[in-house]
Design a protein around this motif. Structure first.
Motif, PDB file in Angstrom:
ATOM      1  N   GLU A  92      37.862  39.395  39.439  1.00  0.00           N
ATOM      2  CA  GLU A  92      38.474  38.804  38.645  1.00  0.00           C
ATOM      3  C   GLU A  92      39.920  38.559  38.978  1.00  0.00           C
ATOM      4  O   GLU A  92      40.910  38.208  38.383  1.00  0.00           O
ATOM      5  CB  GLU A  92      38.582  39.322  37.200  1.00  0.00           C
ATOM      6  N   ASP A  93      40.469  39.672  40.134  1.00  0.00           N
ATOM      7  CA  ASP A  93      41.819  39.815  40.381  1.00  0.00           C
ATOM      8  C   ASP A  93      41.987  39.389  41.867  1.00  0.00           C
ATOM      9  O   ASP A  93      41.725  40.682  42.807  1.00  0.00           O
ATOM     10  CB  ASP A  93      42.211  41.125  39.855  1.00  0.00           C
ATOM     11  N   LYS A  94      42.286  38.597  42.381  1.00  0.00           N
ATOM     12  CA  LYS A  94      42.604  38.140  43.748  1.00  0.00           C
ATOM     13  C   LYS A  94      43.100  39.188  44.562  1.00  0.00           C
ATOM     14  O   LYS A  94      42.901  39.926  45.546  1.00  0.00           O
ATOM     15  CB  LYS A  94      42.948  36.759  43.924  1.00  0.00           C
ATOM     16  N   GLU A  95      44.270  39.559  44.275  1.00  0.00           N
ATOM     17  CA  GLU A  95      45.234  40.431  44.712  1.00  0.00           C
ATOM     18  C   GLU A  95      44.578  41.984  44.911  1.00  0.00           C
ATOM     19  O   GLU A  95      44.750  42.614  45.962  1.00  0.00           O
ATOM     20  CB  GLU A  95      46.634  40.562  43.886  1.00  0.00           C
ATOM     21  N   GLN A  96      44.039  42.402  43.637  1.00  0.00           N
ATOM     22  CA  GLN A  96      43.279  43.735  43.887  1.00  0.00           C
ATOM     23  C   GLN A  96      42.369  43.592  44.935  1.00  0.00           C
ATOM     24  O   GLN A  96      42.127  44.581  45.664  1.00  0.00           O
ATOM     25  CB  GLN A  96      42.908  44.061  42.124  1.00  0.00           C
ATOM     26  N   LEU A  97      41.467  42.631  44.844  1.00  0.00           N
ATOM     27  CA  LEU A  97      40.206  42.572  45.900  1.00  0.00           C
ATOM     28  C   LEU A  97      40.912  42.326  47.248  1.00  0.00           C
ATOM     29  O   LEU A  97      40.250  43.416  48.134  1.00  0.00           O
ATOM     30  CB  LEU A  97      39.520  41.101  45.734  1.00  0.00           C
TER      31      LEU A  97
END
Length: 107
Positions: free
Chosen positions: A61-66
């Motif tokens: 759900e969170d590209k940056e976190q991934l």
């Protein structure tokens, strides 16, 4: 003297074969690493080939976190694999090196 040289050459060839065999074996040694919260799990070989990546749906759900998780966890896994790889290859190389005074390269 010539016999000693031939013996050293034979030992060198034997060591090269052992190094190649060790590299092949390291393809079967698996290193597992996961993020601190286990949302990302990575498996790679000791030769640093990625075998699997398991991503918790929450991270999708969170590209940056991934991306952050991938960078941190992959770097930790690669560091572990590199240590295993270097230790194994150094042990084989040290075993096959002739005892030459002043050449303590693999202490």
């Amino acid at each position: 003297m010539f016999g000693d040289m031939m013996n050293m050459m034979g030992k060198l060839k034997e060591t090269q074969q052992k190094v190649e065999d060790t590299k092949k074996r390291l393809d079967t040694v698996l290193i597992d690493e996961s993020s601190n919260d286990n949302k990302l799990k990575i498996t790679l070989t000791a030769n640093r080939t990625i075998k699997s990546i398991d991503i918790n749906d929450e991270l999708l759900e969170d590209k940056e976190q991934l991306e952050d998780y991938l960078i941190l966890t992959l770097n930790k896994a690669i560091e572990k694999a590199t240590k295993v790889n270097e230790a194994e290859l150094a042990a084989v190389a040290k075993e096959g090196m002739p005892n030459i005074p002043g050449m303590d390269l693999f202490k």
